[in-house]
Design an enzyme around this catalytic site. Structure first.
Site, PDB file in Angstrom:
ATOM      1  N   ASP A 158       0.672  -1.050  -0.330  1.00 41.04           N
ATOM      2  CA  ASP A 158       0.328   0.127  -0.065  1.00 41.04           C
ATOM      3  C   ASP A 158       0.714   1.645   0.217  1.00 41.04           C
ATOM      4  O   ASP A 158       2.077   1.254   0.038  1.00 41.04           O
ATOM      5  CB  ASP A 158      -0.966   0.207   1.263  1.00 41.04           C
ATOM      6  N   MET A 178      -7.336   9.826   9.839  1.00 40.99           N
ATOM      7  CA  MET A 178      -7.839  10.415   8.472  1.00 40.99           C
ATOM      8  C   MET A 178      -9.003  11.499   8.810  1.00 40.99           C
ATOM      9  O   MET A 178      -9.744  11.651   7.752  1.00 40.99           O
ATOM     10  CB  MET A 178      -8.866   9.041   7.350  1.00 40.99           C
ATOM     11  N   LYS A 194      -3.655   3.635  -3.024  1.00 41.03           N
ATOM     12  CA  LYS A 194      -5.087   4.504  -2.822  1.00 41.03           C
ATOM     13  C   LYS A 194      -4.815   5.222  -2.490  1.00 41.03           C
ATOM     14  O   LYS A 194      -5.578   6.281  -1.928  1.00 41.03           O
ATOM     15  CB  LYS A 194      -6.377   3.619  -2.201  1.00 41.03           C
TER      16      LYS A 194
END
Ligand code: SAH
Length: 258
Positions: free
Chosen positions: A42, A177, A64
């Site tokens: 990732d 986040m 991503k």
């Protein structure tokens, strides 16, 4: 496949890479990488970890990064299965711990639907490890009896209802986040009467680009802008932040202002 094709033993290891510093991988994680035929990694995993894998192993970036849509979760799931069926042992390397906002269970579930065995190797989650590296304990006798780890960005794009509830509690609140939503989150805490609560924001914890901002809820937004904090970053709200040495200078600053 030819008739001479050697028998392939497909398996998948979901491996937590830790928060960034490559030395924060577990020993079991090192062993799994050494035994990998394929590594799918990732955006938030340190590429130095790939050096544990054999030279001939296939290494595929499936990140991503926010704003990019290069690899959907569906595409990652399918790649993982394809590689496992064709090459054998796939190590799925994920930032932090695979099951803390890592979509690890979706991958486990998908692999199970193909009857491919999956094993899990936990990683040091940024949610606990990054505060800890700053010597901010998520719990501390007399200061914090629990901690919440909440996402600042839910699937629906709304602020999680859990943040409103956490703001009412005495828990240490760690938000992942959540940097973009910081102004809104700070307002929620202020509305709960917590404007003087100590707050910290850590960018890129455990890496060379680590940055720490310590303040109160009241001033954290301005300070984060001033210091140009960027993602990935996490937010820590709670009395435990007062244990950090730089919080004392925050207090001193107010003493002179008022
Ligand atoms: N599974 C991961 C979290 C994935 S969600 C874990 O257990 O750590 C990704 C979010 O984690 C980022 O947006 C950021 O909020 C946080 N994060 C991950 N690594 C970080 C780091 N080194 N420093 C600060 N925040 C980090």
């Amino acid at each position: 496949m030819t008739q001479h094709h050697k028998h392939i033993e497909s398996k998948i290891t979901l491996l937590g890479a830790g928060p960034g510093d490559p030395d924060l991988l577990t020993l079991k994680g090192v062993k799994a990488l050494q035994a990998a035929d394929v590594v799918l990694y990732d955006a938030l995993t340190n590429e130095a970890l790939l050096e544990h894998a054999p030279k001939e192993a296939i290494k595929v970036y499936v990140g991503k990064r926010s704003g990019e849509h290069s690899h959907s979760q569906d595409a990652i799931n399918r790649l993982m299965i394809d590689y496992a069926l064709n090459y054998g042992h796939v190590v799925r390397l994920k930032g932090g711990d695979p099951f803390v906002f890592g979509r690890g269970y979706e991958e486990l579930d998908f692999a199970a639907s193909y009857s491919i065995p999956v094993s899990v190797i936990p990683g040091i989650s940024s949610s606990i490890g990054v505060p800890g590296l700053q010597q901010i304990p998520v719990t501390h006798r007399g200061l914090s009896e629990s901690f919440w780890v909440i996402t600042g960005t839910t699937t629906s794009g709304q602020i999680s209802e859990d943040i409103y509830q956490a703001a009412q509690s005495n828990a240490t609140v760690v938000i992942l986040m959540g940097l973009k939503q910081l102004p809104k989150i700070a307002e929620i805490f202020k509305a709960a009467g917590k404007s003087q609560l100590p707050a910290a924001v850590v960018q890129n914890g455990s890496t060379e680009t680590e940055k720490l901002v310590v303040s109160t809820i009241e001033n954290i937004v301005a300070k984060v802008q001033e210091e140009k904090v960027e993602a990935p970053a996490l937010l820590i709200f709670g009395e435990v932040v007062s244990l950090h040495p730089s919080f004392k200078s925050v207090i001193a600053q107010y003493a002179t202002i008022s």
